[in-house]
Design an enzyme around this catalytic site. Sequence first.
Site, PDB file in Angstrom:
ATOM      1  N   ARG A 177    -102.569   4.333  54.723  1.00  0.00           N
ATOM      2  CA  ARG A 177    -103.926   4.593  54.246  1.00  0.00           C
ATOM      3  C   ARG A 177    -104.087   4.075  52.820  1.00  0.00           C
ATOM      4  NH1 ARG A 177    -105.746  10.671  55.108  1.00  0.00           N
ATOM      5  NH2 ARG A 177    -107.773   9.760  54.554  1.00  0.00           N
ATOM      6  N   CYS A 236    -105.876  13.141  47.212  1.00  0.00           N
ATOM      7  CA  CYS A 236    -105.525  12.802  48.598  1.00  0.00           C
ATOM      8  C   CYS A 236    -106.777  12.271  49.263  1.00  0.00           C
ATOM      9  CB  CYS A 236    -104.957  14.019  49.321  1.00  0.00           C
ATOM     10  SG  CYS A 236    -106.042  15.474  49.255  1.00  0.00           S
TER      11      CYS A 236
END
Length: 279
Positions: A177, A236
């Site tokens: 990611r 995050c």
Amino acid sequence: MSPLIEITDPKVFDPETIIIDVRAGAGGHERYLAGHLPNAIFATLDDDLAAHPEDPAFGGRHPLPAVKDFTGTLTKWGITPDSHIVIYDDKAAAMGGARLWWMLKAIGHKNVQVLNGGLKAATDAGIVLSTDDYQPKAAAAPYPTPAGYNGTADIDEVGEAAKSDDKVVIDVRENARYLGLTEPLDLIAGHIPGAENLFYAKNMDENGKYLAPEKLAEMYRSAIGNVKPENVIVHCGSGVTACHTLLGMASAGITEPRLYVGSWSEWSRRDLPIATDIV
């Protein structure tokens, strides 16, 4: 007090300890009813530990609830400023447990710990789980409401920190990611330019427990170098698993880093610079 507690610690089952079971996602209450620690209060990430965003571009997918709403929830759970709280979830603290720990610390609550290894640690230890729907008694007095949450960084601070030599932004999402190879939750793949990647799962051993404090300290110091802890910002996807790393840092004695609550879910929706390693 260590921010982590082991299932073998008698304080976990002290009648005065308030135990909170945090579940995330669909079917959370059903999973709680299928088995939880005795007298554990059921909490949800989406309803108890986050507000419902009107637009994730401003606050991310899991913005913090208003402080008065959070302290109202604590009152409903029977919590006072003197309560000893033990928190766990069914994802080794990565999907709500550490987030609640961080929120409590951010409003000044001192006696709060996270069960190392979460629900799995309890079942591995042979603890008999309960299937009742435990309902706590509300506290006699409202939990005091502070002015706000301490230890946060906003989107502008993050952008400046990522470009600074004496500050560090840590992205705890999985490497694919971060690199922009995949993005299962948000609209655009990639990362904040200048942010470093340190996947939160590296905090744990093969049993889903945190590494020893000295090993955690070595890993974090390798990432932040000589940067002062108060100049470290952790994020995050939506401000949840970042708390897992903030908990690990606290276990390692690094107690001043801040949380970027909006995280990638906010940054990626604001037409800001995005970095990838896709050629």
